[in-house]
Design an enzyme around this catalytic site. Structure first.
Site, short mmCIF file in Angstrom:
data_model
loop_
_atom_site.label_atom_id
_atom_site.label_comp_id
_atom_site.label_asym_id
_atom_site.label_seq_id
_atom_site.Cartn_x
_atom_site.Cartn_y
_atom_site.Cartn_z
N MET A 187 -30.68 10.83 23.82
CA MET A 187 -32.09 10.58 23.22
C MET A 187 -32.24 11.79 22.31
O MET A 187 -33.39 12.17 22.10
CB MET A 187 -33.16 10.48 24.40
CG MET A 187 -32.92 9.19 25.21
SD MET A 187 -34.52 8.72 25.79
CE MET A 187 -34.84 10.03 27.16
N LEU A 228 -30.16 17.71 21.44
CA LEU A 228 -28.93 17.75 22.43
C LEU A 228 -28.53 19.16 22.59
O LEU A 228 -29.07 20.25 21.72
CB LEU A 228 -27.75 17.84 21.08
CG LEU A 228 -27.93 16.05 20.42
CD1 LEU A 228 -26.85 15.58 19.30
CD2 LEU A 228 -27.73 15.01 21.44
N HIS A 251 -24.75 17.57 26.50
CA HIS A 251 -24.39 16.37 25.34
C HIS A 251 -22.93 16.75 24.94
O HIS A 251 -22.17 15.92 24.78
CB HIS A 251 -25.30 16.34 24.50
CG HIS A 251 -26.79 15.83 25.04
ND1 HIS A 251 -27.66 16.57 24.89
CD2 HIS A 251 -26.99 14.55 25.76
CE1 HIS A 251 -28.83 16.03 25.52
NE2 HIS A 251 -28.50 15.05 25.74
N GLY A 308 -23.65 12.49 31.83
CA GLY A 308 -23.67 13.62 32.62
C GLY A 308 -24.06 13.47 34.20
O GLY A 308 -24.87 12.57 34.42
N LYS A 346 -25.69 15.30 35.55
CA LYS A 346 -27.12 15.52 36.13
C LYS A 346 -28.01 14.52 36.57
O LYS A 346 -28.69 14.29 37.34
CB LYS A 346 -27.77 16.50 35.01
CG LYS A 346 -29.02 17.37 35.48
CD LYS A 346 -29.75 17.46 34.12
CE LYS A 346 -31.06 16.97 34.49
NZ LYS A 346 -31.80 16.11 33.38
N VAL A 363 -23.95 20.79 33.11
CA VAL A 363 -23.43 21.85 32.17
C VAL A 363 -24.66 22.76 32.73
O VAL A 363 -25.78 22.28 32.63
CB VAL A 363 -23.44 21.70 30.96
CG1 VAL A 363 -23.11 23.28 30.20
CG2 VAL A 363 -22.15 21.11 30.74
N MET A 397 -28.82 22.09 32.38
CA MET A 397 -29.33 21.93 31.09
C MET A 397 -29.87 20.53 30.83
O MET A 397 -29.29 19.51 31.53
CB MET A 397 -28.08 21.97 30.05
CG MET A 397 -27.52 23.59 29.98
SD MET A 397 -26.65 23.65 28.21
CE MET A 397 -26.26 25.47 28.68
N ARG A 415 -35.69 18.49 28.52
CA ARG A 415 -36.83 18.72 28.88
C ARG A 415 -36.95 20.13 29.55
O ARG A 415 -38.11 20.66 29.60
CB ARG A 415 -37.28 17.69 29.94
CG ARG A 415 -37.47 16.26 29.77
CD ARG A 415 -38.05 15.64 30.80
NE ARG A 415 -38.44 14.06 30.43
CZ ARG A 415 -37.75 12.85 30.47
NH1 ARG A 415 -36.70 12.86 30.86
NH2 ARG A 415 -38.43 11.88 30.11
O1 PAF Z 1 -29.54 10.11 29.55
C1 PAF Z 1 -30.32 9.70 28.34
O2 PAF Z 1 -30.18 10.48 27.50
C2 PAF Z 1 -31.10 8.12 28.30
O3 PAF Z 1 -31.35 7.63 29.66
C3 PAF Z 1 -29.85 7.05 27.69
C4 PAF Z 1 -28.61 7.03 28.60
C5 PAF Z 1 -29.35 7.80 26.53
C6 PAF Z 1 -30.48 5.96 27.66
O4 PAF Z 1 -31.82 5.79 26.79
#
Ligand code: PAF
Length: 286
Positions: A30, A33, A37, A147, A149, A176, A184, A187
């Site tokens: 989402m 990053l 990620h 991840g 997490k 991580v 990490m 949010r």
């Molecule tokens: O983990 C995330 O960032 C989201 O839940 C995902 C997997 C991209 C789905 O929107």
């Protein structure tokens, strides 16, 4: 890096690579990053011919009271990071492209979605499963990377791919952490410097519970009570949603020590919800 915004174009591009026998490794995100990620992107690059990343803040996984509007977004910075990692394709659809008028189909992974975070975020995992299924059909990956997490999310997605015969390998990569152990998360940007320092308590709580199991504390209630106490003693934590030992497959509560277990926590610090977890192996006899 090719930037694609239209699902049909993304799908046609992916098909073009597949017919040439190239494998696509996919990291759905989402945005906002962070190094977590990027560790998934690096793993995808190692294991596939091409790496695709999606950035889409999925409205249907947020309840009306949650942070969809305020979710951190910084496309320029994110794009720079992905360029540096030599990502091949960035898929960045808008909401209308993903959910055109009249959209009626959702995916529900029962039971697993209702426990832990699901009990506090009704409909969240239905939104996650639906968007991930759509992304899988559009990006056509051989492998997808998530991840640890978001452990419950990984269980939901694994079950969905199994139940719906999706031929996609789901790889779960280690969480991580910051130097002080804080996992990490995009949010974390909501936390003040002081809250961020306090948030390290989650990792300390998991580590102490894991150490207690190692040192022979073998009553589940003692572990759970100890974890709840550590979290309640931290003044910055305003709510403990759950903290304890759970079955790593069903996510149900564990009543007896033995086998693998998931130590998992969800708390609120003001308006910010934080989660973390650790997988442990419990020995029955000592
Ligand atoms: O983990 C995330 O960032 C989201 O839940 C995902 C997997 C991209 C789905 O929107």
């Amino acid at each position: 890096m090719e930037i694609i915004r239209i699902p049909k174009i993304m799908q046609a591009t992916a098909k073009g690579h597949l017919v040439r026998g190239r494998t696509i490794g996919f990291v759905p995100t989402m945005g906002a990053l962070h190094d977590g990620h990027l560790s998934l992107v690096r793993r995808a690059r190692q294991e596939n011919d091409l790496t695709a990343v999606s950035i889409f803040v999925n409205p249907i996984q947020f309840s009306p009271a949650e942070d969809f509007q305020g979710y951190p977004r910084d496309i320029e910075v994110d794009t720079g990071k992905l360029l540096k990692e030599q990502v091949d394709i960035l898929f960045m659809p808008d909401t209308k492209a993903m959910y055109p008028g009249g959209f009626l189909t959702h995916i529900e992974v029962e039971q697993i979605s209702e426990r832990l975070c699901g009990a506090f975020r009704p409909g969240h995992f239905r939104g996650v499963a639906t968007v991930v299924a759509k992304l899988f059909h559009i990006v056509l990956p051989k492998r997808a990377y998530f991840g640890q997490k978001d452990y419950q999310q990984t269980r939901v997605i694994k079950r969905m791919t199994r139940d719906l015969d999706m031929d996609i390998e789901i790889t779960v990569c280690p969480t991580v952490r910051e130097k002080d152990g804080l996992a990490m998360s995009s949010r974390n940007a909501y936390l003040s410097a002081e809250q961020k320092r306090s948030a390290a308590v989650l990792f300390r709580c998991l580590s102490e519970a894991a150490a207690s199991l190692e040192s022979g504390i073998i009553r589940v209630q003692d572990i759970t009570r100890g974890m709840q106490q550590i979290l309640r003693d931290e003044p910055a934590i305003t709510e403990v949603q759950y903290a304890g030992l759970f079955d790593p497959v069903t996510l149900g509560e564990i009543h007896e020590i033995g086998g693998d277990a998931l130590l998992a926590i969800a708390v609120k610090m003001g308006d910010t919800r934080l989660i973390d977890n650790m997988l442990v192996m419990m020995k029955k006899e000592r």
